[in-house]
Design a protein around this motif. Structure first.
Motif, short mmCIF file in Angstrom:
data_model
loop_
_atom_site.label_atom_id
_atom_site.label_comp_id
_atom_site.label_asym_id
_atom_site.label_seq_id
_atom_site.Cartn_x
_atom_site.Cartn_y
_atom_site.Cartn_z
N UNK A 1 0.83 -1.21 0.00
CA UNK A 1 0.00 0.00 0.00
C UNK A 1 0.86 1.26 0.00
N UNK A 2 2.17 1.06 0.02
CA UNK A 2 3.07 2.21 -0.10
C UNK A 2 3.65 2.70 1.20
N UNK A 3 3.38 1.97 2.30
CA UNK A 3 3.95 2.40 3.57
C UNK A 3 5.43 2.06 3.62
N UNK A 4 6.18 2.85 4.36
CA UNK A 4 7.60 2.57 4.57
C UNK A 4 7.74 1.86 5.91
N UNK A 5 8.36 0.72 5.91
CA UNK A 5 8.49 -0.03 7.16
C UNK A 5 9.90 0.16 7.71
N UNK A 6 9.98 0.63 8.94
CA UNK A 6 11.30 0.84 9.56
C UNK A 6 11.32 0.17 10.95
N UNK A 7 12.52 -0.06 11.42
CA UNK A 7 12.64 -0.67 12.74
C UNK A 7 12.72 0.43 13.79
N UNK A 8 12.03 0.23 14.90
CA UNK A 8 12.18 1.16 16.03
C UNK A 8 12.53 0.33 17.27
N UNK A 9 12.93 1.02 18.32
CA UNK A 9 13.26 0.29 19.54
C UNK A 9 12.52 0.87 20.74
#
Lengths: 482, 95, 482
Positions: free
Chosen positions: A286-294
């Motif tokens: 759907x165009x979302x950007x997936x990033x890692x967070x902590x």
């Protein structure tokens, strides 16, 4: 009977059926299936039909409001004037509330019809609805399994098609966890977004009213009527309520979704992990950007939560003393006997366990070590989120570590029961809004994906959930009610 | 931290909960298990961190000094366990 | 025999004179039918929530400013947990670690112009409890919760007082101050102003404080003095007999004039204080404080100074006239009619009027003689209509309600005789009737003059102007001597 609010509104508007007819359909289904599902404590059939009649008149007169004629169920934690409000407890089995909760007032003012009051863990303490004085509700997908808790009755009712939507409360996951286990959509708004007035308190700094429905779209409608400033609740926040339905269709291209690395690690069931990965992939598409967070301190949310919630509950439940309302023991021999037996007999095991723990945590000599320490770590947990939201718009996480467990499986081990809430508690500690949406199945049982937004960003949360539901059909799957 | 049955008895008294002798052992075990969980908090150094009592950093809103409640005694006392002459009744308290 | 020193600290509970309760919109009016002024919040019903009354905060700040105290910028309400039938929630909402008013002080005047500064540790806001009625039913205690939730300001002093008398002077001073500020009606019979005394004794010269007892249930200044004196005796006797003082709460029994241990409140005081999650920190800004400071009425200390400097009153007169707000108001109202007669007015208020009030056991605001009435009387003295002696007779008649000074003087024909001719004829008559005394005077026996004055005043029924009588008599007698 698996209609959404939207479908009912459309049917009412087009004259396909009247409010009385649809209400009667639900009441008939409830009569047929509640004995098995046990999702309602009280069925307010007379009142419902009366309200439905009024609703039909309003519709005929062209005066329909947001939810006019739509039948709904309410968690039995919300005080309803003239209707038994038990909070799932023997203590309040005889309690006919003499006033309405603000949530009930707001929903009534929007024209909705009340079908009844739903089953719950006693005083919202539990994760399975097994702590109800009225016996456990069961999971409509598998009657051997729990629907989750504490708002298990509301979740089961919606999943079983015995209500199109329902209210709930969430102190540590009590909306999101049962929504996940029952395969429906649930939202817990920002702390202070929905009034707590008339909502029987468990952990006052954590409790927040919210909603269950089949879709995010319906959740948006229900939250719309529930949310808003209430001068009767000092912790209610005077912050404008946007039109949640208007922004549902917003494009989520470029939306930054953070995945907390701590939550997709050990302890998460591998089937569930697979389901969630697929759901995240859907968001990528759907165009979302997936990033890692902590969120490094979130691992301590279970101990922090249990100290804070139990300290607050030990004090909140002192008012149930057999003097002014509720259960009173037979023939008390003196004042102390009146207190001890009324409370000892009126409260169930888990409630007593929590009152004892909370009392201990606040007692002289332990306050600093437990309560104060927990409040300090609570701040660290909140700061983790503040940092994460500098980088992302939404955080995605599992809702539960496993699928719905079997009835009785965890009742003898409070700690393992408490650990069921490992992915939901921190949200309440921080006061953030969150949702659980159906993301797939594991062993034939529903799995939920949790979405978390920044403070008062319910609109973005609902939009993110709605976009997923436009692209998937997990939320349209229905439990077959036998 | 392990709670003894005597500790449980004291807490139960503070909380005015009748707990029978057979359950008291079980409570002692259950509560001790939870306390083990809670002791994880000690892993973290929290010196200098302001305790957080509320999720939002808001301050108290004040209400105008106006009387806006009416007498609902009958409605309230209708659901009371024991009232007479408008008074709630409890076993005699000796001061 | 050892010499003992007494150490006393007072905790004063002043009910704040608001219209509605501290956390609810129920009325605070005194003396209505039981439980008719207890709303759901006051009754501690499930789900209801406290909202703080703005006026209560204003009043606390007024007090804080008046005692030169620090006002806490973010004070916090805490729950004090304990079970008692008149405490509906099972906790009292009070302030613990962060009271609204911090350290302040108050000067008190002792005998012979000695003054002393009493430290005030803190003043905090809290809710009052209801009332337990033990004599209403044979086997039961009745609970009336009308008073529950009435705002209280608890004023805690340092242990700075060294005798019962000092404690009474301090308590009276606080009593006057809260009334000057208009924050408390000071009615001790109705319990609007209550004192608890912490009393201990130690050997003179000892630094360490002795074990203290807290005496409760003192509802008059007279009882405060007696209760403390009884307690001092009791403690000294105990120690001299080789026993120990136990730290405990004791009740003062005015009928028996003794204090006795309160068994029911004795048990472990583990109140488990923690911040009330239903209420948020109370923010007070410098602007708020300045606005309130500017709005304060003239305080007793300022008034006292003004009376001494501007009105030339003695320290004693100024102290007594300002010791209660009502006395000061009475004085100033009278003074408004006779701006240059401050000393005369003071003499009348502190003399004749206060004796009459004492005798009738009523307060100055209940005086049958109004400030206007008294100024009328004093005016008649200064314009020589009546003599000071006749004025006392007129005062008595006014007290009995016989009318105004003017009408009484008129009706009783008390108008002073100032006509020289009339006085001269009286003198001539007396001289003629007493030739022996005339001879004695003329022989140099000045003392006989008094005899003549007496006779003349008697003949005139006291109405002859004494100054004129003296002057004319002397002239006439001396004339014969030449």
């Amino acid at each position: 009977m698996s209609k959404t609010i939207r479908q009912i509104q459309r049917g009412l508007a087009r004259g396909e059926f009247s409010s009385i007819e649809i209400t009667q359909d639900y009441l008939t289904a409830i009569k047929a299936h509640n004995p098995t599902i046990n999702c309602y404590i009280t069925i307010t059939d007379e009142l419902a039909l009366q309200q439905a009649k009024t609703a039909d008149e309003r519709i005929a007169a062209g005066q329909a409001q947001a939810l006019t004629g739509v039948p709904l169920a309410h968690k039995d934690i919300f005080c309803t004037d003239g209707v038994k409000t038990s909070c799932g407890s023997k203590m309040l089995d005889n309690f006919i509330a003499p006033y309405n909760a603000t949530v009930i007032e707001n929903i009534e003012a929007s024209g909705a019809v009340m079908l009844g009051k739903t089953n719950m863990d006693e005083f919202a303490m539990g994760s399975s609805t097994e702590n109800s004085y009225y016996g456990p509700a069961v999971n409509p997908w598998d009657h051997q399994r729990v629907p989750g808790g504490s708002s298990g009755g509301s979740a089961a009712a919606v999943a079983a098609g015995l209500a199109p939507a329902a209210t709930g409360t969430d102190t540590g996951g009590s909306i999101r966890q049962p929504a996940a286990l029952c395969g429906i959509t649930g939202i817990k708004p920002t702390y202070g977004r929905v009034s707590r007035y008339g909502m029987i308190a468990f952990g006052s700094s954590l409790d927040q009213g919210g909603a269950f429905a089949r879709t995010a779209e319906d959740c948006a409608q229900l939250i719309q009527t529930m949310a808003g400033f209430d001068p009767r609740d000092s912790t209610s926040i005077d912050h404008p309520v946007p039109n949640y339905s208007e922004t549902l269709d917003g494009n989520i291209k470029g939306l930054r979704i953070g995945l907390p690395k701590e939550f997709f690690a050990d302890g998460l069931d591998s089937n569930i992990a697979g389901v969630l990965e697929a759901a995240i992939d859907e968001y990528r598409k759907l165009g979302a950007e997936i990033v890692e967070v902590s969120l490094p301190n979130s691992k301590l949310s279970v101990p922090v939560y249990y100290v804070v919630a139990l300290a607050e509950c030990s004090s909140n439940l002192s008012r149930f003393d057999g003097v002014r309302f509720g259960y009173r023991c037979e023939n008390p021999k003196d004042l102390e006997d009146l207190y001890k037996r009324s409370r000892g007999e009126g409260f169930g095991e888990e409630v007593k366990r929590r009152i004892l723990l909370g009392t201990y945590a606040l007692s002289a000599g332990y306050y600093d070590a437990y309560y104060l320490k927990a409040q300090q770590v609570r701040r660290l947990i909140k700061q983790d989120f503040e940092r994460a939201f500098e980088d992302v718009d939404i955080i995605a996480a599992p809702t539960t570590p496993e699928i719905a467990f079997k009835l009785g499986e965890k009742t003898d081990d409070p700690v393992s029961m408490y650990l069921q809430d490992i992915y939901t508690l921190f949200l309440n500690l921080a006061g953030l809004p969150g949702m659980s949406i159906p993301a797939g199945f594991s062993q034939g049982m529903p799995v939920g994906l949790q979405l978390i937004a920044n403070y008062f960003d319910e609109a973005r949360l609902l939009n993110t959930a709605h976009q997923f539901q436009q692209a998937s059909d997990w939320h349209l799957q229905s439990a077959e009610v036998k | 931290m392990t709670l003894k049955t005597e500790d449980v008895r004291n807490i139960a008294h503070l909380a005015r909960l009748q707990v029978d002798d057979e359950s008291i052992e079980r409570y002692a075990t259950d509560l001790s298990n939870v306390l083990v969980l809670v002791e994880q908090l000690n892993q973290l150094d929290t010196s200098g961190i302001t305790p957080m009592a509320h999720p939002l950093d808001a301050t108290q809103r004040l209400r105008d000094d106006a009387v806006n409640e009416t007498d609902l005694r009958d409605k309230f006392q209708n659901i009371a366990p024991d009232v007479k002459n408008g008074l709630y009744r409890v076993p005699k308290v000796i001061e | 025999m050892a010499t003992w020193e007494t150490v006393i600290g007072l905790e004063i509970h002043a009910q704040l004179a608001t219209k509605s309760k501290i956390f609810s919109g129920a009325s605070t009016a005194f003396g209505t039918a039981p439980n008719t002024q207890a709303c759901a919040v006051d009754l501690g019903f499930p789900g209801v929530l406290p909202v703080l009354n703005a006026e209560v905060v204003n009043m606390a700040i007024k007090f804080g400013v008046a005692i030169d105290a620090e006002i806490t910028p973010n004070s916090v309400f805490a729950r004090k947990n304990y079970f008692y039938p008149d405490l509906p929630k099972g906790y009292q909402i009070s302030q613990f670690e962060l009271p609204i008013v911090g350290r302040g002080q108050l000067g008190i005047s002792l005998d012979e112009g000695v003054s002393k500064i009493i430290g005030i540790t803190r003043a905090h806001l809290e809710e009052d409890a209801g009332k337990s009625l033990h004599d209403e039913f044979p086997e039961q205690t009745g609970v009336d919760l009308n008073r529950a939730g009435t705002p209280l300001l608890e004023i805690v002093s340092e242990p700075d007082m060294r005798s019962a008398k000092e404690a009474v002077v301090y308590a009276r001073k606080i009593h006057a101050l809260v009334q000057y500020l208009g924050i408390c009606d000071g009615n001790m019979q109705e319990g609007s102003f209550r004192c608890d005394a912490n009393v201990s004794v130690r050997l003179k010269g000892e630094e360490k404080l002795g074990t203290r007892a807290e005496i409760k249930n003192i509802n008059s200044f007279r009882f405060l003095e007696r209760a403390i004196n009884f307690e001092i005796e009791r403690q000294i006797d105990l120690i001299e007999d080789g026993s120990k003082v136990v730290q405990e709460t004791r009740l003062y029994d005015a009928d028996k004039d003794e204090t006795r241990s309160m068994r029911s409140k004795e048990e472990a005081n583990d109140y488990r204080y923690f911040p009330d999650p239903d209420l948020l920190p109370v923010a007070v800004t410098d602007d708020d404080i300045n606005r309130i400071r500017a709005s304060l009425p003239e305080l007793p200390e300022q008034k006292r100074q003004r009376f001494i400097v501007d009105l030339q009153l003695s320290e004693y007169d100024a102290e007594v006239l300002t010791s209660s707000r009502e006395t000061a108001i009475y004085f100033e109202k009278t003074l408004a009619q006779l701006p240059d007669q401050a000393k005369q007015i003071a003499n009348w208020i502190l003399g004749e009027l206060s004796a009459a009030l004492n005798k009738a056991d009523i307060n100055i605001e209940q005086s049958p003689i109004s400030p206007d009435g008294l100024s009328n009387l004093i005016a008649r003295i200064s314009d020589n209509t009546i003599s000071g002696k006749i004025a006392k007779q007129v005062f008595e008649a006014m007290w009995q309600g016989e009318g105004s000074a003017d009408s009484i003087i008129e009706a009783k024909g008390l108008k002073q005789i100032t006509d020289t001719g009339a006085i001269e004829s009286l003198i001539d008559q007396v001289i003629a009737d007493n030739p022996d005394q005339v001879d004695q005077f003329r022989a140099g026996k000045e003392k006989v003059l008094g005899f003549f004055v007496g006779q003349i005043m008697k003949q005139s029924k006291g109405k002859a102007n004494p100054g004129q009588v003296n002057q004319l008599l002397r002239e006439k007698l001396n004339k014969g001597r030449e």
